[in-house]
Design a protein around this motif. Structure first.
Motif, mmCIF file in Angstrom:
data_model
loop_
_atom_site.group_PDB
_atom_site.id
_atom_site.type_symbol
_atom_site.label_atom_id
_atom_site.label_comp_id
_atom_site.label_asym_id
_atom_site.label_seq_id
_atom_site.Cartn_x
_atom_site.Cartn_y
_atom_site.Cartn_z
ATOM 1 N N GLU A 277 0.664 -1.218 0.026
ATOM 2 C CA GLU A 277 -0.125 -0.007 -0.039
ATOM 3 C C GLU A 277 0.975 1.351 0.064
ATOM 4 N N ALA A 278 1.943 1.236 -0.855
ATOM 5 C CA ALA A 278 2.890 2.421 -0.696
ATOM 6 C C ALA A 278 3.847 2.093 -1.962
ATOM 7 N N PRO A 279 4.196 3.295 -2.620
ATOM 8 C CA PRO A 279 5.212 2.974 -3.736
ATOM 9 C C PRO A 279 6.178 2.148 -3.821
ATOM 10 N N ILE A 280 6.495 1.219 -4.493
ATOM 11 C CA ILE A 280 7.882 0.493 -4.355
ATOM 12 C C ILE A 280 9.077 1.536 -4.701
ATOM 13 N N GLN A 281 10.015 1.476 -3.816
ATOM 14 C CA GLN A 281 11.075 2.237 -4.202
ATOM 15 C C GLN A 281 12.070 1.353 -4.728
ATOM 16 N N PHE A 282 12.192 1.606 -6.278
ATOM 17 C CA PHE A 282 13.331 0.873 -7.106
ATOM 18 C C PHE A 282 14.357 1.955 -6.915
ATOM 19 N N TRP A 362 3.803 5.473 -10.657
ATOM 20 C CA TRP A 362 4.471 4.471 -9.734
ATOM 21 C C TRP A 362 4.059 3.196 -9.755
ATOM 22 N N VAL A 363 4.712 2.030 -9.052
ATOM 23 C CA VAL A 363 4.305 0.715 -9.165
ATOM 24 C C VAL A 363 4.045 0.382 -7.581
ATOM 25 N N GLN A 364 2.905 -0.132 -7.350
ATOM 26 C CA GLN A 364 2.505 -0.567 -5.950
ATOM 27 C C GLN A 364 1.799 -2.044 -5.786
ATOM 28 N N ILE A 365 1.959 -2.426 -4.426
ATOM 29 C CA ILE A 365 1.224 -3.643 -4.264
ATOM 30 C C ILE A 365 0.198 -3.186 -3.073
ATOM 31 N N PRO A 366 -1.218 -3.430 -3.952
ATOM 32 C CA PRO A 366 -2.466 -2.866 -3.442
ATOM 33 C C PRO A 366 -2.709 -3.218 -2.067
ATOM 34 N N ASP A 367 -2.515 -4.626 -1.548
ATOM 35 C CA ASP A 367 -2.638 -5.049 -0.228
ATOM 36 C C ASP A 367 -1.640 -6.115 0.231
ATOM 37 N N ASP A 368 -1.756 -6.532 1.362
ATOM 38 C CA ASP A 368 -0.822 -7.277 2.187
ATOM 39 C C ASP A 368 -1.043 -8.780 1.791
#
Length: 391
Positions: A277-282, A362-368
């Protein structure tokens, strides 16, 4: 002479037990005849309670006798056999709610459920403030020529920089567009005479004998190269323009050069299982010369409006993966991979977006529930994007 033996008299009282005599000797005699049964003795004191005997067979129930007075409560007996279930009684009144109990221990993890369907896109969030400009990166390698873009509006004039030291003479480049006239340098050696140019239009007659110069005509054919003149005094550097790649268009009469704007980046992920639930930091930069991508946040901010191409690639290990490409806080596309134990899977996605200035991607994982994004020193996840054409 003694008379005959009379009948036996009643037994006398028991005498006091004497002390035991010495053991006899010799063989035991034959057992005597059994004597007659003696009179019943006085009842002895009641003995100790014996152990409970085994349960006997249930007899047939007798007729109900009159109820006797209640006796004292006896000891609790052994549980009897379970009787037949009685009919259900009427529901009693609801009791008062009890006190809240303590929180129970965490149960064992259940079986993993199937991933849910993607939810509808959320409302577009407020546009964030522009971050500070980053440090200018190293000059990247020249890319292949792209299509010519539309001329951009001239930028504001920057502050004058310090004059640089004269550099060594480089190779002659293709003639550029005519710039403003600089201060005259020292006269060089005369070159060969060039071909005559096309005559320009005559200017209007002036008040004096000499007329106003007319507009400059098109340049003539280039003459033979003359000897290099002495370098003139370096001028002040002009304002920096946007970085771009050079596209050359030649015609018979002139050579023109146009500069297309560039906005591109490519970055790798160095840590496995990033936050949900946050932008992936590449954060491992491959190319980011224009500094439009921020590795500390994982967000690309549009500085040149136009059409862009974005692509991402991730590895999957330990769990399923659901990743999405976001634009201004809303997902525009999803990629899902169902992980198989013992394997290293991959998932990727790409798309073309039209962006305005200050739009963010950005790219993000929507949920855990589906965070199996895996990366290591030799296993890379990537996020890239570049400008196709400005608008």
């Amino acid at each position: 002479m003694p008379g005959p033996t009379g009948p036996a008299g009643p037994p006398g009282p028991a005498g006091v037990s004497g002390s035991p005599g010495l053991p006899g000797y010799g063989k035991s005699g034959l057992p005597g005849l059994k004597g007659e049964r003696g009179a019943s003795g006085v009842p002895g004191a009641p003995g100790l309670k014996g152990e409970q005997g085994s349960a006997g067979h249930s007899g047939e129930p007798g007729s109900t006798g009159p109820a006797g007075p209640p006796g004292p409560q006896g000891q609790r007996g052994f549980p009897g056999e379970t009787g037949q279930a009685g009919s259900k009684g009427e529901a009693g009144q609801m009791g008062q709610p009890g006190h809240k109990g303590f929180k129970g221990a965490q149960g064992s993890q259940g079986l993993e459920g199937k991933p849910g369907y993607p939810g509808p896109p959320g409302p577009v969030g407020p546009r964030g403030t522009s971050g500070p400009s980053g440090v200018k990166g190293d000059t990247g390698t020249a890319g292949s020529p792209g299509l010519p873009g539309q001329p951009g509006s001239p930028g504001s004039k920057g502050n004058a920089g310090q004059p640089g030291e004269p550099g060594s003479s480089g190779q002659d480049g293709i003639p550029g567009s005519r710039g403003p006239s600089g201060p005259p340098g020292p006269a060089g050696a005369s070159g060969l005479k060039g071909h005559p140019g096309i005559p320009g239009k005559a200017g209007p007659a002036g008040i004096a004998a000499k007329g106003v110069p007319g507009p400059m005509g098109p340049p003539g054919f280039p003459g033979a190269r003359g000897s290099d003149g002495r370098p003139g005094t370096p001028g002040l550097p002009g304002p920096p323009g946007p970085a771009g790649e050079m596209i050359y268009q030649k015609s018979i009469k002139s050579a023109q050069m146009q500069v297309a704007p560039i906005s591109a980046f490519s970055a790798l992920l160095s840590k496995a299982y990033p936050h949900e639930e946050a932008p992936i930091q590449f954060d491992n930069i491959l190319y980011n010369a224009q500094q439009h991508y921020d590795p500390s946040t994982g967000i690309f901010t549009c500085r040149i409006p136009g059409v862009y191409y974005f692509a991402y690639h991730v590895h999957v290990k330990g769990s399923n993966v659901l990743v999405a490409l976001y634009k201004n806080g809303s997902p525009v596309m999803y990629t899902y991979d169902e992980y198989k134990k013992g394997y290293l899977d991959q998932a990727s996605g790409s798309g073309i977006l039209h962006l305005q200035e200050d739009d963010q991607v950005w790219v993000q994982i929507p949920d855990d529930d589906s965070n199996g994004v895996y990366a290591s020193d030799n296993i890379h996840c990537s996020f890239s994007g570049f400008l196709i054409g400005s608008t």
